[in-house]
Scaffold this active site. Structure first.
Site, PDB file in Angstrom:
ATOM      1  N   CYS A  93      13.722  10.532   6.496  1.00 41.54           N
ATOM      2  CA  CYS A  93      13.635  10.042   7.874  1.00 41.54           C
ATOM      3  C   CYS A  93      14.948  10.185   8.624  1.00 41.54           C
ATOM      4  CB  CYS A  93      13.191   8.595   7.881  1.00 41.54           C
ATOM      5  SG  CYS A  93      14.191   7.588   6.773  1.00 41.54           S
ATOM      6  N   GLU A 101      10.252  15.258  15.381  1.00 46.09           N
ATOM      7  CA  GLU A 101      10.532  15.205  13.951  1.00 46.09           C
ATOM      8  C   GLU A 101       9.658  16.228  13.229  1.00 46.09           C
ATOM      9  OE1 GLU A 101       9.297  11.623  11.805  1.00 46.09           O
ATOM     10  OE2 GLU A 101      11.299  11.642  10.921  1.00 46.09           O
ATOM     11  N   LYS A 116       0.845  -1.200   0.000  1.00 47.59           N
ATOM     12  CA  LYS A 116       0.000   0.000   0.000  1.00 47.59           C
ATOM     13  C   LYS A 116       0.879   1.248   0.000  1.00 47.59           C
ATOM     14  CE  LYS A 116      -1.863   2.835   3.100  1.00 47.59           C
ATOM     15  NZ  LYS A 116      -1.965   4.081   2.320  1.00 47.59           N
ATOM     16  N   GLU A 126      10.271   0.751  10.191  1.00 48.54           N
ATOM     17  CA  GLU A 126      11.271   1.801   9.943  1.00 48.54           C
ATOM     18  C   GLU A 126      10.569   3.110  10.228  1.00 48.54           C
ATOM     19  OE1 GLU A 126      14.273   1.193   9.267  1.00 48.54           O
ATOM     20  OE2 GLU A 126      14.322  -0.782   8.353  1.00 48.54           O
TER      21      GLU A 126
HETATM   22  P1  NAP Z   1       2.678   7.997   8.175  1.00 53.11           P
HETATM   23  O1  NAP Z   1       1.642   8.996   8.373  1.00 53.11           O
HETATM   24  O2  NAP Z   1       3.110   7.177   9.312  1.00 53.11           O
HETATM   25  O3  NAP Z   1       2.158   7.087   6.973  1.00 53.11           O
HETATM   26  C1  NAP Z   1       2.920   6.056   6.440  1.00 53.11           C
HETATM   27  C2  NAP Z   1       2.021   5.043   5.778  1.00 53.11           C
HETATM   28  O4  NAP Z   1       1.176   4.459   6.754  1.00 53.11           O
HETATM   29  C3  NAP Z   1       1.093   5.618   4.723  1.00 53.11           C
HETATM   30  O5  NAP Z   1       0.953   4.679   3.682  1.00 53.11           O
HETATM   31  C4  NAP Z   1      -0.198   5.803   5.478  1.00 53.11           C
HETATM   32  O6  NAP Z   1      -1.333   5.786   4.655  1.00 53.11           O
HETATM   33  C5  NAP Z   1      -0.183   4.587   6.367  1.00 53.11           C
HETATM   34  N1  NAP Z   1      -1.004   4.686   7.578  1.00 53.11           N
HETATM   35  C6  NAP Z   1      -1.434   5.802   8.212  1.00 53.11           C
HETATM   36  N2  NAP Z   1      -2.174   5.471   9.280  1.00 53.11           N
HETATM   37  C7  NAP Z   1      -2.229   4.125   9.326  1.00 53.11           C
HETATM   38  C8  NAP Z   1      -2.849   3.182  10.209  1.00 53.11           C
HETATM   39  N3  NAP Z   1      -3.568   3.558  11.264  1.00 53.11           N
HETATM   40  N4  NAP Z   1      -2.690   1.860   9.955  1.00 53.11           N
HETATM   41  C9  NAP Z   1      -1.947   1.452   8.888  1.00 53.11           C
HETATM   42  N5  NAP Z   1      -1.357   2.292   8.027  1.00 53.11           N
HETATM   43  C10 NAP Z   1      -1.484   3.618   8.240  1.00 53.11           C
HETATM   44  O7  NAP Z   1       4.010   8.644   7.609  1.00 53.11           O
HETATM   45  P2  NAP Z   1       4.164   9.668   6.425  1.00 53.11           P
HETATM   46  O8  NAP Z   1       3.665  10.985   6.908  1.00 53.11           O
HETATM   47  O9  NAP Z   1       3.633   9.094   5.173  1.00 53.11           O
HETATM   48  O10 NAP Z   1       5.756   9.689   6.265  1.00 53.11           O
HETATM   49  C11 NAP Z   1       6.589  10.436   7.080  1.00 53.11           C
HETATM   50  C12 NAP Z   1       7.138   9.575   8.200  1.00 53.11           C
HETATM   51  O11 NAP Z   1       7.774   8.419   7.702  1.00 53.11           O
HETATM   52  C13 NAP Z   1       8.192  10.285   8.995  1.00 53.11           C
HETATM   53  O12 NAP Z   1       7.968  10.063  10.356  1.00 53.11           O
HETATM   54  C14 NAP Z   1       9.490   9.628   8.554  1.00 53.11           C
HETATM   55  O13 NAP Z   1      10.529   9.685   9.482  1.00 53.11           O
HETATM   56  C15 NAP Z   1       9.050   8.246   8.306  1.00 53.11           C
HETATM   57  N6  NAP Z   1       9.966   7.576   7.387  1.00 53.11           N
HETATM   58  C16 NAP Z   1      10.809   6.626   7.891  1.00 53.11           C
HETATM   59  C17 NAP Z   1      11.703   5.985   7.060  1.00 53.11           C
HETATM   60  C18 NAP Z   1      12.629   4.936   7.590  1.00 53.11           C
HETATM   61  O14 NAP Z   1      13.123   4.148   6.802  1.00 53.11           O
HETATM   62  N7  NAP Z   1      12.885   4.878   8.867  1.00 53.11           N
HETATM   63  C19 NAP Z   1      11.733   6.297   5.712  1.00 53.11           C
HETATM   64  C20 NAP Z   1      10.868   7.260   5.226  1.00 53.11           C
HETATM   65  C21 NAP Z   1       9.981   7.884   6.090  1.00 53.11           C
HETATM   66  P3  NAP Z   1      -1.978   7.153   4.084  1.00 53.11           P
HETATM   67  O15 NAP Z   1      -0.925   7.797   3.270  1.00 53.11           O
HETATM   68  O16 NAP Z   1      -3.130   6.663   3.291  1.00 53.11           O
HETATM   69  O17 NAP Z   1      -2.363   7.963   5.279  1.00 53.11           O
END
Ligand code: NAP
Ligand code: MG
Length: 509
Positions: free
Chosen positions: A297, A398, A188, A263
């Site tokens: 990230c 963050e 997804k 991650e």
């Molecule tokens: P996010 O809000 O956590 O969303 C990530 C993914 O999870 C999206 O596909 C989102 O879907 C989905 N999601 C949201 N709520 C969910 C739930 N309750 N159950 C299951 N899935 C759910 O993160 P983001 O805003 O897209 O990305 C930014 C974050 O990602 C930052 O915190 C960054 O540090 C982290 N990140 C970490 C890494 C790493 O490798 N450590 C790499 C890149 C990014 P929707 O888009 O449909 O809401």
């Protein structure tokens, strides 16, 4: 550069990919994908719901249980996975343009780096399909003489949930290792950036990959995402995203004790010692923070400087930051594009306000950029705060935007103490000309990655993941591949005569 950056793609409609078919959501609903460069709709995709996720999971389950993929000779799997590489390379320009349109990452980054990086990683994982899956263990004579070995087997149905910052890289990181180890997948993508993952599915559809082995489905996190993390037919969930959602995924996965790789977020420290090459360190600090508008990230968003070089370093940093060209991401000359969404822009604006209220000193940027055709996009200036105390929100939380917090330290021990004073532990940087000092610091940092005199560079063989609340498990390399396998121990008795067998513990003669 052969890429025609003016060749913008028309608004397209994409479909989800389930069981080898291109499908709409069961409800027939769709949602818009916004180009953050101009706030305009650039594509539409199906608005999947739990029901659609269940269909995708069933397709992956059936494909796995039928064994066409998991039971295939590894050489054959490698050959089939390799078929996508040429297609990837042929679609390079189109993929780069699509990635820029949905995410706002500059075309310079997507075309010179991202797509090639994805191909390199896919190639690595495809080749790993034939890594040894059987490991002989040392001979043992206790409790009895036996031959023991360990087998690495596929886990089953693996779901991947990915964020919007590196949509295609994340899709490759989830699919390629899982497939190489014989699993089937449901992916997804993030709702902000769903269509390069669907394009990747299109390329995979043109290979000999059996139907149902890969499924890519679009829809919300609270519906499709939650189903992928909780459905009993799923064996493993691999999530990349925020720590807040990561906690939720862990909770959902616990209901059926799924394997999980998480991650998550970071607030990574970047330590510059006074003996560093200043030219390199200034550019390195900017690269660490502002690459992809700071939406990485592992960005080095806390810059730790000693008193002795602080003022001069900041002066050079600010001067150089002001030369960063923010604008249309489709323009090859642009250094920094827009933030991914209006919501992300608001988050960044909020944190800048909080930083000021907390008493940090704003020495560069701090505002949204408008005018010159940028009014409809989500552009923000490279922003630098000094006089930041590590306890402030702008040092602990963050932000995921182009905001750097500069923090002073007294000596090496103080630098390490400040660096480790965080709930996160994803990555870190050290800049010094003294190898011993670099190594000592690298060992003392509580983080999954340490860059020495460099930043951001991850490669296919090196493990990536977080300490503390930055995650669970590792991706990439042999460590990442192991996470997509079950380990089976086989004990083979070497002809122990009955009197020496352990049966006597239970059965008397
Ligand atoms: P996010 O809000 O956590 O969303 C990530 C993914 O999870 C999206 O596909 C989102 O879907 C989905 N999601 C949201 N709520 C969910 C739930 N309750 N159950 C299951 N899935 C759910 O993160 P983001 O805003 O897209 O990305 C930014 C974050 O990602 C930052 O915190 C960054 O540090 C982290 N990140 C970490 C890494 C790493 O490798 N450590 C790499 C890149 C990014 P929707 O888009 O449909 O809401
Ligand atoms: Mg978008």
């Amino acid at each position: 550069m052969a890429l025609d950056t003016q060749a913008k793609i028309e608004v397209q409609h994409f479909k989800s990919y389930i069981g080898g078919e291109w499908v709409e959501a069961a409800s027939g609903e769709t949602f818009d994908v916004i180009n953050p460069a101009d706030g305009q709709v650039c594509a539409t995709v199906p608005k999947g719901d739990r029901e659609d996720a269940q269909r995708a999971i069933s397709a992956a389950r059936e494909a796995f249980d039928a064994g066409a993929w998991s039971g295939m000779e590894p050489e054959e799997r490698k050959r089939i996975l390799g078929q996508v590489i040429e297609k990837f390379a042929m679609a390079e320009d189109e993929l780069a343009t699509m990635e820029t349109m949905q995410s706002g990452m500059t075309i310079r980054a997507t075309s010179t780096f991202v797509i090639g990086y994805c191909i390199n990683h896919w190639d690595y994982f495809a080749n790993q399909s034939t890594r040894p899956t059987q490991e002989a263990l040392e001979p043992v004579s206790y409790p009895t003489h036996s031959y023991n070995f360990a087998l690495r087997e596929p886990i089953g149905v693996c779901t991947g949930i990915i964020p919007w910052n590196f949509p295609l890289v994340m899709a490759v990181w989830k699919l390629a290792p899982a497939l190489a180890m014989g699993n089937t997948c449901v992916l997804k993508p993030a709702s902000n950036t769903p269509f390069t993952a669907l394009k990747l599915a299109e390329l995979l559809d043109e290979t000999e990959l059996p139907k149902g082995v890969v499924n890519v489905i679009t829809g919300g996190g609270s519906t499709v995402g939650e189903e992928l993390a909780s459905n009993p037919e799923v064996d493993k969930v691999s999530f990349t995203g925020s720590t807040v959602v990561g906690r939720r995924i862990m909770q959902l996965a616990s209901s059926t004790v799924k394997k999980t790789t998480l991650e998550l977020g970071g607030k990574s420290p970047n330590i510059v010692y006074e003996d560093a090459d200043m030219d390199q360190a200034v550019d390195g600090a900017l690269w660490a923070t502002f690459f992809h508008q700071g939406q990485v990230c592992e960005s080095g968003t806390r810059l730790l400087l000693p008193e002795s070089i602080h003022d001069e370093f900041v002066e050079r940093l600010v001067e150089r930051a002001k030369s960063i060209k923010v604008g249309d991401p489709m323009d090859y000359e642009t250094d920094m594009g827009p933030l991914v969404s209006a919501a992300q822009l608001e988050t960044v604006e909020n944190y800048v306000r909080i930083g000021k209220e907390e008493g940090a000193k704003l020495v560069c940027g701090g505002s949204r950029i408008t005018g010159d055709g940028l009014d409809q996009g989500y552009y923000f200036e490279p922003t630098i705060f000094t006089e930041v105390d590590n306890s402030m929100a702008i040092a602990q939380e963050e932000i995921f935007g182009p905001v750097l917090s500069v923090i002073k330290f007294k000596d090496d021990a103080d630098a390490i103490r400040i660096a480790n004073d965080s709930i996160y532990g994803l990555a870190s940087g050290v800049w010094s000309s003294d190898p011993d000092r670099c190594l000592e610091t690298a060992k003392a940092l509580r983080a999954g990655t340490v860059w020495i005199n460099d930043y951001h560079l991850l490669n296919c063989i090196a493990p990536f993941g977080g300490y503390k609340q930055s995650g669970v498990g590792r991706e990439l390399g042999s460590y990442g591949l192991d996470e997509y396998t079950e380990v089976k121990h086989v004990h083979w008795d070497l002809g122990t005569p009955k009197p020496q067998k352990m049966f006597g513990v239970l059965l008397s003669e």
